[in-house]
Design a protein around this motif. Structure first.
Motif, PDB file in Angstrom:
ATOM      1  N   VAL A  86      56.672  -7.091 -23.934  1.00  0.00           N
ATOM      2  CA  VAL A  86      56.051  -6.011 -24.701  1.00  0.00           C
ATOM      3  C   VAL A  86      56.198  -4.702 -23.951  1.00  0.00           C
ATOM      4  CG1 VAL A  86      53.869  -5.154 -25.652  1.00  0.00           C
ATOM      5  CG2 VAL A  86      54.376  -7.606 -25.706  1.00  0.00           C
ATOM      6  N   ALA A  87      56.666  -3.678 -24.666  1.00  0.00           N
ATOM      7  CA  ALA A  87      56.683  -2.319 -24.119  1.00  0.00           C
ATOM      8  C   ALA A  87      55.281  -1.753 -24.312  1.00  0.00           C
ATOM      9  CB  ALA A  87      57.713  -1.469 -24.842  1.00  0.00           C
ATOM     10  N   LEU A  88      54.676  -1.296 -23.244  1.00  0.00           N
ATOM     11  CA  LEU A  88      53.290  -0.820 -23.310  1.00  0.00           C
ATOM     12  C   LEU A  88      53.184   0.666 -23.644  1.00  0.00           C
ATOM     13  CD1 LEU A  88      51.836  -2.780 -20.269  1.00  0.00           C
ATOM     14  CD2 LEU A  88      51.710  -3.372 -22.699  1.00  0.00           C
ATOM     15  N   ARG A  89      54.254   1.393 -23.550  1.00  0.00           N
ATOM     16  CA  ARG A  89      54.244   2.822 -23.886  1.00  0.00           C
ATOM     17  C   ARG A  89      55.380   3.163 -24.788  1.00  0.00           C
ATOM     18  NH1 ARG A  89      52.427   6.314 -18.711  1.00  0.00           N
ATOM     19  NH2 ARG A  89      50.801   4.921 -18.032  1.00  0.00           N
ATOM     20  N   PRO A 112      52.648  -5.006 -31.295  1.00  0.00           N
ATOM     21  CA  PRO A 112      52.791  -3.839 -30.424  1.00  0.00           C
ATOM     22  C   PRO A 112      53.908  -2.947 -30.961  1.00  0.00           C
ATOM     23  CG  PRO A 112      53.772  -5.765 -29.421  1.00  0.00           C
ATOM     24  CD  PRO A 112      53.111  -6.229 -30.690  1.00  0.00           C
ATOM     25  N   ALA A 113      54.040  -1.781 -30.400  1.00  0.00           N
ATOM     26  CA  ALA A 113      55.072  -0.838 -30.859  1.00  0.00           C
ATOM     27  C   ALA A 113      56.482  -1.409 -30.691  1.00  0.00           C
ATOM     28  CB  ALA A 113      54.945   0.473 -30.111  1.00  0.00           C
ATOM     29  N   ALA A 114      56.717  -2.119 -29.588  1.00  0.00           N
ATOM     30  CA  ALA A 114      58.040  -2.712 -29.344  1.00  0.00           C
ATOM     31  C   ALA A 114      57.871  -3.993 -28.547  1.00  0.00           C
ATOM     32  CB  ALA A 114      58.929  -1.740 -28.585  1.00  0.00           C
ATOM     33  N   ALA A 115      58.488  -5.077 -29.037  1.00  0.00           N
ATOM     34  CA  ALA A 115      58.365  -6.360 -28.352  1.00  0.00           C
ATOM     35  C   ALA A 115      59.519  -7.273 -28.746  1.00  0.00           C
ATOM     36  CB  ALA A 115      57.045  -7.031 -28.707  1.00  0.00           C
ATOM     37  N   SER A 125      52.756  -0.361 -15.921  1.00  0.00           N
ATOM     38  CA  SER A 125      52.350   0.713 -16.820  1.00  0.00           C
ATOM     39  C   SER A 125      53.200   0.770 -18.078  1.00  0.00           C
ATOM     40  CB  SER A 125      52.407   2.048 -16.089  1.00  0.00           C
ATOM     41  OG  SER A 125      53.739   2.295 -15.653  1.00  0.00           O
ATOM     42  N   SER A 126      54.386   0.143 -18.048  1.00  0.00           N
ATOM     43  CA  SER A 126      55.257   0.256 -19.215  1.00  0.00           C
ATOM     44  C   SER A 126      55.740  -1.077 -19.786  1.00  0.00           C
ATOM     45  CB  SER A 126      56.471   1.117 -18.872  1.00  0.00           C
ATOM     46  OG  SER A 126      57.203   0.523 -17.823  1.00  0.00           O
ATOM     47  N   LEU A 127      55.471  -2.196 -19.108  1.00  0.00           N
ATOM     48  CA  LEU A 127      56.026  -3.477 -19.543  1.00  0.00           C
ATOM     49  C   LEU A 127      55.077  -4.622 -19.210  1.00  0.00           C
ATOM     50  CD1 LEU A 127      58.709  -4.969 -20.461  1.00  0.00           C
ATOM     51  CD2 LEU A 127      59.190  -5.198 -18.031  1.00  0.00           C
TER      52      LEU A 127
END
Length: 111
Positions: free
Chosen positions: A108-111, A58-61, A37-39
């Protein structure tokens, strides 16, 4: 959700993926190693000269070069990332070009 092993031997998998990439028309292949859910962590193999065209970030990667040498670029900047190095992917449209046969770990951070 797909089950993934808790531990992955990156060097062995990197070699297998690179062999596959060399034989595909796109000259690249990938395997997702971690999802949740987050990575998400994905191992991407690129034969020399192949490219991932510009795409949204993505927002953070981060991008870690497991083997080889790649060029991470945006419309305003380019950066060479080599074997053993880790780079933060800028939150901009970007692309990736293999300057040598390469395998990278994209996290990749998904949230």
């Amino acid at each position: 959700m797909t089950e993934h092993p808790a531990v992955t031997q990156l060097d062995a998998l990197a070699g297998d993926l690179l062999d596959q990439a060399r034989t595909t028309s796109a000259k690249r292949t990938a395997r997702t190693l971690v999802t949740g859910s987050s990575l998400r962590a994905t191992l991407i193999a690129l034969a020399e000269g192949s490219e991932l065209a510009e795409h949204d970030a993505p927002a953070a990667a981060t991008l870690q070069v497991v083997t080889g040498r790649v060029q991470l670029y945006t419309s305003e900047h380019e950066q060479t990332v080599e074997n053993g190095q880790l780079a933060v992917i800028p939150p901009l449209r970007h692309g990736l070009k293999a300057l040598a046969d390469s395998v990278v770990l994209l996290t990749v951070a998904l949230r």
